[in-house]
Design a protein around this motif. Structure first.
Motif, mmCIF file in Angstrom:
data_model
loop_
_atom_site.group_PDB
_atom_site.id
_atom_site.type_symbol
_atom_site.label_atom_id
_atom_site.label_comp_id
_atom_site.label_asym_id
_atom_site.label_seq_id
_atom_site.Cartn_x
_atom_site.Cartn_y
_atom_site.Cartn_z
ATOM 1 N N ALA A 84 33.843 49.272 25.094
ATOM 2 C CA ALA A 84 33.811 48.636 23.770
ATOM 3 C C ALA A 84 33.982 49.655 22.640
ATOM 4 O O ALA A 84 34.697 49.416 21.666
ATOM 5 C CB ALA A 84 32.495 47.870 23.595
ATOM 6 N N PHE A 85 33.341 50.812 22.764
ATOM 7 C CA PHE A 85 33.419 51.818 21.700
ATOM 8 C C PHE A 85 34.802 52.463 21.642
ATOM 9 O O PHE A 85 35.314 52.767 20.565
ATOM 10 C CB PHE A 85 32.340 52.885 21.912
ATOM 11 N N VAL A 86 35.410 52.678 22.793
ATOM 12 C CA VAL A 86 36.770 53.241 22.819
ATOM 13 C C VAL A 86 37.739 52.270 22.162
ATOM 14 O O VAL A 86 38.568 52.653 21.329
ATOM 15 C CB VAL A 86 37.197 53.549 24.272
ATOM 16 N N ARG A 112 35.929 38.688 24.203
ATOM 17 C CA ARG A 112 35.027 38.330 23.107
ATOM 18 C C ARG A 112 33.675 39.022 23.240
ATOM 19 O O ARG A 112 33.076 39.420 22.235
ATOM 20 C CB ARG A 112 34.825 36.811 23.069
ATOM 21 N N SER A 113 33.213 39.148 24.457
ATOM 22 C CA SER A 113 31.902 39.769 24.662
ATOM 23 C C SER A 113 31.892 41.248 24.296
ATOM 24 O O SER A 113 30.833 41.829 24.052
ATOM 25 C CB SER A 113 31.477 39.602 26.126
ATOM 26 N N SER A 114 33.081 41.861 24.253
ATOM 27 C CA SER A 114 33.172 43.289 23.944
ATOM 28 C C SER A 114 33.553 43.569 22.495
ATOM 29 O O SER A 114 33.659 44.728 22.086
ATOM 30 C CB SER A 114 34.204 43.961 24.867
ATOM 31 N N ARG A 115 33.796 42.502 21.713
ATOM 32 C CA ARG A 115 34.162 42.701 20.311
ATOM 33 C C ARG A 115 32.907 42.988 19.484
ATOM 34 O O ARG A 115 32.099 42.110 19.215
ATOM 35 C CB ARG A 115 34.865 41.464 19.760
ATOM 36 N N THR A 116 32.772 44.228 19.087
ATOM 37 C CA THR A 116 31.598 44.636 18.328
ATOM 38 C C THR A 116 31.734 44.238 16.857
ATOM 39 O O THR A 116 32.822 43.920 16.375
ATOM 40 C CB THR A 116 31.406 46.160 18.402
ATOM 41 N N LEU A 117 30.630 44.294 16.138
ATOM 42 C CA LEU A 117 30.650 44.032 14.692
ATOM 43 C C LEU A 117 31.591 45.011 13.993
ATOM 44 O O LEU A 117 32.328 44.635 13.074
ATOM 45 C CB LEU A 117 29.224 44.149 14.127
ATOM 46 N N VAL A 118 31.585 46.266 14.446
ATOM 47 C CA VAL A 118 32.452 47.287 13.844
ATOM 48 C C VAL A 118 33.922 46.906 14.025
ATOM 49 O O VAL A 118 34.733 47.069 13.111
ATOM 50 C CB VAL A 118 32.166 48.670 14.463
ATOM 51 N N ALA A 119 34.289 46.388 15.202
ATOM 52 C CA ALA A 119 35.675 45.986 15.457
ATOM 53 C C ALA A 119 36.084 44.841 14.533
ATOM 54 O O ALA A 119 37.176 44.847 13.958
ATOM 55 C CB ALA A 119 35.844 45.572 16.917
ATOM 56 N N TRP A 120 35.197 43.841 14.396
ATOM 57 C CA TRP A 120 35.482 42.739 13.468
ATOM 58 C C TRP A 120 35.669 43.276 12.040
ATOM 59 O O TRP A 120 36.601 42.906 11.333
ATOM 60 C CB TRP A 120 34.337 41.719 13.483
ATOM 61 N N ASN A 121 34.768 44.156 11.626
ATOM 62 C CA ASN A 121 34.838 44.719 10.274
ATOM 63 C C ASN A 121 36.116 45.526 10.060
ATOM 64 O O ASN A 121 36.692 45.514 8.961
ATOM 65 C CB ASN A 121 33.622 45.607 10.000
#
Length: 602
Positions: A84-86, A112-121
């Motif tokens: 997720a972080f990569v 969807r389960s790997s989409r972090t808040l940072v990715a959305w932002n």
């Protein structure tokens, strides 16, 4: 492979160095460590390796290298490429490098389960930065449907797009309502974003209400509000805001002082300018390039070129911005010859001019009417590849027209394909200044036929052209079109042009009718051409009416005093005429002499 193996130990060692380099801002070193050390050692990297590399590519704006890093992460194995972080770091890298389609593709491929808040932002901010507000809002709504709670950063990213896009201001207001409802308005970053949006939309009353509501104001909050007042040219409110800021013991930065300097320049008072300069010195900001340039501009606006030059000379390593400020100062104060000397000194100091520099120098050449110097500046324009820039092309056209080379100006005009209203206006004004009214009117018609809507300035130039060439019919049609077809309210400049045109052509009855139809508050300002025309064409029945208006002219203006005296003589009012002649001597009024500029060795 066990964490205790030599390869794992080596990988952990290089990962720590790569992460430290990125954390300290040494992004180029971070990428060099990866390519020259980690890869050279035959290591592929793991999930701890690639976020720092992606961040480095994002900061340095290296999308090509970022794509290669993405490929390396894929080759490192499924566990790495699906981390997720990569994935989030790679999405951020593509977004910040302006590769939105790539960012969106990778984001959509992420479970969807790997989409972090940072990715959305990252995605929301990317769409916001590129002013794709509808896409940003759609991403925001999808985020909420996916039960990911937006953060302050989400709203900041969205509001940045609403601040730049005029049509999206209503969306911005709705987002502020959402921030209040969700409690995110307490985030000062969110408040600052809303404030910036309101300021850019000229909604100063709403901006001030929000500003007063923010409890923990940051420097950005104060600066955003100040910039709004500056935008409205309300320097008094900028100073008042600064006073309140000082009372709260808020620290200052260079941005606050730049705003204060700009307000002082609008105020134009030398005493105020020196007070602001003192604040800059006390704050320890006297060596900052942007502030020094602002101080030079401030003193020049106040008419103190010696003080401006002192500030300018106090800096040893002058950049192009500082040189340009000094150049502009000389141009604005009517010392165009000094501006050209400064430009020569700048070139001798091996400082490359920028676009703003060339625009200032072109203004100086235009003021001097120096075709020889203007041609040399055009060589710099071509060398810098700025000949297709609209502002520069407009400056060149204006310069060549004022130097009398109307053919060269027209050649530049014809070479520009995406003409804006400024470039049309410059060429029309060029014909007006050179006495070719027919060509100016023809170009004005062509401009209208091409769908370019004229503004008040263009109409001033066309009316001036009609005036200089005695085109009464065209002038009347133009004035009628301006008011009826385009709904432009005439200014004193438009009325002066029309009065002068009618009076010069001897159409005194039409001039009197035009005078009576004018707004009462503007009549005194157009009496001069009317009186001159009455004198030139002899006394008639309207002279009594004109004589009643004579004493309302400005008696502090020597030209008006001479005009009134001559007119009273024509009316047989010898005693009153003599009194006005005495007034000129008594008040020490002196008519400014005309002057001409001759270029030697051109």
């Amino acid at each position: 492979m066990s964490d205790t193996t030599p390869a794992a130990a080596a990988l952990n060692h290089w990962n720590r160095l790569i992460q430290l380099a990125a954390a300290s801002g040494s992004y180029a070193d971070c990428l060099h460590l990866y390519s020259a050390s980690l890869l050279a050692a035959g290591l592929r990297g793991n999930a701890s390796t690639f976020p720092s590399l992606a961040k480095s590519c994002a900061v340095l704006r290296l999308p090509g290298l970022g794509r290669a890093i993405h490929a390396r992460a894929f080759l490192a194995g499924a566990a790495v490429s699906r981390d997720a972080f990569v994935r989030t770091s790679l999405v951020d890298m593509y977004a910040k490098c302006g590769r939105l389609p790539d960012a969106r593709r990778l984001f959509d491929e992420t479970p969807r389960s790997s989409r972090t808040l940072v990715a959305w932002n990252c995605m929301v901010s990317a769409y916001g930065r590129s002013s794709q507000v509808e896409e940003a809002v759609a991403m925001f709504n999808a985020m909420r449907r996916g039960e990911v709670r937006p953060s302050g950063s989400t709203l900041v990213g969205l509001l940045s797009g609403c601040a730049d896009a005029l049509s999206a201001r209503n969306v911005g207001v709705c987002l502020y309502g959402y921030s209040v409802k969700s409690g995110l308005d307490a985030d000062v970053l969110v408040s600052n974003s809303v404030l910036t949006m309101l300021v850019r939309g000229n909604q100063l009353e709403a901006a001030r209400l929000l500003f007063d509501h923010v409890e923990n104001k940051s420097l950005v909050t104060w600066s955003a509000m100040a910039s709004g007042y500056l935008q409205a040219k309300d320097c008094v409110k900028v100073f008042d805001l600064f006073r309140v800021m000082r009372e709260t013991e808020q620290s200052m930065d260079s941005v606050v002082l730049v705003n204060l300097t700009a307000a002082a320049a609008l105020f134009g008072n030398l005493l105020v300018a020196k007070g602001v300069h003192t604040l800059v010195i006390k704050g320890g900001f006297q060596c900052q390039d942007d502030l020094v340039a602002s101080l030079v501009n401030l003193y020049a606006r106040c008419g103190d070129l010696l003080a401006a030059k002192e500030v300018f000379d106090s800096v040893h390593c002058k950049n192009a911005v500082l040189w340009t400020s000094m150049l502009n100062g000389y141009v604005e104060c009517g010392c165009s010859d000094k501006a050209m000397e400064t430009f020569d000194a700048m070139l001798c100091a091996k400082v490359e001019p920028n676009k703003a520099t060339l625009l200032a120098v072109l203004s100086a050449c235009a003021n001097l009417g120096s075709l020889n110097l203007g041609q040399k500046v055009e060589e710099h324009v071509i060398a810098m590849g700025l000949q297709s820039d609209l502002q520069v092309s407009t400056g060149l056209i204006d310069m060549y027209c004022k130097c009398g080379s109307i053919q060269h100006a027209r050649k530049i005009f014809e070479s520009v394909f995406n003409r804006d209203i400024a470039i049309w206006s410059a060429m029309i004004n060029g014909y007006a200044c050179n006495g070719d009214g027919s060509e100016a009117v023809a170009l004005f018609r062509e401009m209208q036929n091409r769908g370019v809507r004229p503004d008040a300035i263009v109409f001033t130039h066309v009316l001036t052209a009609c005036n200089h060439s005695g085109l009464v019919g065209e002038g009347l049609n133009c004035f009628h079109s301006m008011t009826v077809d385009y709904g432009i309210k005439p200014s004193i400049e438009h009325y002066m042009c029309m009065m002068d045109l009618l009076c010069r052509a001897g159409h005194l009855s039409s001039a009197m009718k035009f005078f009576m139809d004018m707004p009462v508050q503007l009549r005194n300002q157009v009496l001069a051409p009317l009186i001159s025309a009455q004198r030139a064409h002899g006394v008639d029945s309207s002279m009594g009416f004109v004589s009643e208006k004579l004493l309302s002219l400005d008696s502090q203006n020597s030209d008006h005093c001479v005009l009134i005296s001559n007119m009273l003589s024509c009316l047989g009012e010898w005693k009153k005429a003599r009194n006005y002649r005495r007034l000129i001597s008594k008040q020490g009024l002196v008519k400014k002499p005309g002057w001409s500029y001759i270029e030697l060795g051109a």
